[in-house]
Design a protein around this motif. Structure first.
Motif, PDB file in Angstrom:
ATOM      1  N   UNK A 160      -9.529  -6.085  13.911  1.00 30.62           N
ATOM      2  CA  UNK A 160     -10.355  -6.653  12.849  1.00 30.62           C
ATOM      3  C   UNK A 160     -10.547  -5.640  11.724  1.00 30.62           C
ATOM      4  N   UNK A 161     -10.799  -4.386  12.068  1.00 30.81           N
ATOM      5  CA  UNK A 161     -10.970  -3.348  11.050  1.00 30.81           C
ATOM      6  C   UNK A 161      -9.690  -3.130  10.254  1.00 30.81           C
ATOM      7  N   UNK A 162      -8.552  -3.142  10.925  1.00 34.06           N
ATOM      8  CA  UNK A 162      -7.268  -2.980  10.233  1.00 34.06           C
ATOM      9  C   UNK A 162      -7.041  -4.145   9.277  1.00 34.06           C
ATOM     10  N   UNK A 163      -7.268  -5.364   9.733  1.00 34.89           N
ATOM     11  CA  UNK A 163      -7.082  -6.540   8.864  1.00 34.89           C
ATOM     12  C   UNK A 163      -8.037  -6.500   7.675  1.00 34.89           C
ATOM     13  N   UNK A 164      -9.277  -6.094   7.914  1.00 33.54           N
ATOM     14  CA  UNK A 164     -10.252  -5.996   6.832  1.00 33.54           C
ATOM     15  C   UNK A 164      -9.845  -4.954   5.796  1.00 33.54           C
ATOM     16  N   UNK A 165      -9.331  -3.833   6.244  1.00 31.00           N
ATOM     17  CA  UNK A 165      -8.897  -2.794   5.310  1.00 31.00           C
ATOM     18  C   UNK A 165      -7.664  -3.239   4.530  1.00 31.00           C
ATOM     19  N   UNK A 166      -6.778  -3.957   5.157  1.00 34.44           N
ATOM     20  CA  UNK A 166      -5.630  -4.482   4.407  1.00 34.44           C
ATOM     21  C   UNK A 166      -6.107  -5.389   3.278  1.00 34.44           C
ATOM     22  N   UNK A 167      -7.098  -6.192   3.565  1.00 38.02           N
ATOM     23  CA  UNK A 167      -7.652  -7.103   2.569  1.00 38.02           C
ATOM     24  C   UNK A 167      -8.339  -6.332   1.435  1.00 38.02           C
ATOM     25  N   UNK A 168      -8.986  -5.210   1.757  1.00 38.81           N
ATOM     26  CA  UNK A 168      -9.724  -4.432   0.768  1.00 38.81           C
ATOM     27  C   UNK A 168      -8.877  -3.461  -0.050  1.00 38.81           C
ATOM     28  N   UNK A 169      -7.649  -3.211   0.352  1.00 36.38           N
ATOM     29  CA  UNK A 169      -6.839  -2.171  -0.287  1.00 36.38           C
ATOM     30  C   UNK A 169      -6.793  -2.279  -1.805  1.00 36.38           C
ATOM     31  N   UNK A 170      -6.507  -3.434  -2.345  1.00 33.92           N
ATOM     32  CA  UNK A 170      -6.404  -3.577  -3.798  1.00 33.92           C
ATOM     33  C   UNK A 170      -7.748  -3.316  -4.479  1.00 33.92           C
ATOM     34  N   UNK A 171      -8.814  -3.783  -3.890  1.00 35.70           N
ATOM     35  CA  UNK A 171     -10.142  -3.557  -4.465  1.00 35.70           C
ATOM     36  C   UNK A 171     -10.459  -2.061  -4.499  1.00 35.70           C
TER      37      UNK A 171
END
Length: 60
Positions: free
Chosen positions: A30-41
């Motif tokens: 879950x943390x990995x998926x969340x960080x992938x989502x946040x990368x551009x931000x």
């Protein structure tokens, strides 16, 4: 946001009155998926973040 006592569900709510339950199979994933989502931000130079916040997900 709140975790269930067993850690297998996250409950979220938003200002528009929407509430959702999210299944959590594995917290690390879950943390990995969340960080992938946040990368551009986190990399956006127009967002007012500290330098340390910009590197929040670098180690995942």
């Amino acid at each position: 946001m709140s975790f269930s006592p067993d850690g297998k569900t996250i409950a979220t709510a938003s200002l528009d009155g929407t509430a959702r339950l999210w299944p959590v199979e594995n917290l690390d994933e879950l943390l990995v998926r969340g960080c992938r989502w946040l990368q551009l931000y986190l990399k956006n130079p127009n967002v007012n973040l500290s330098e340390s916040d910009r590197h929040l997900c670098d180690n995942l």
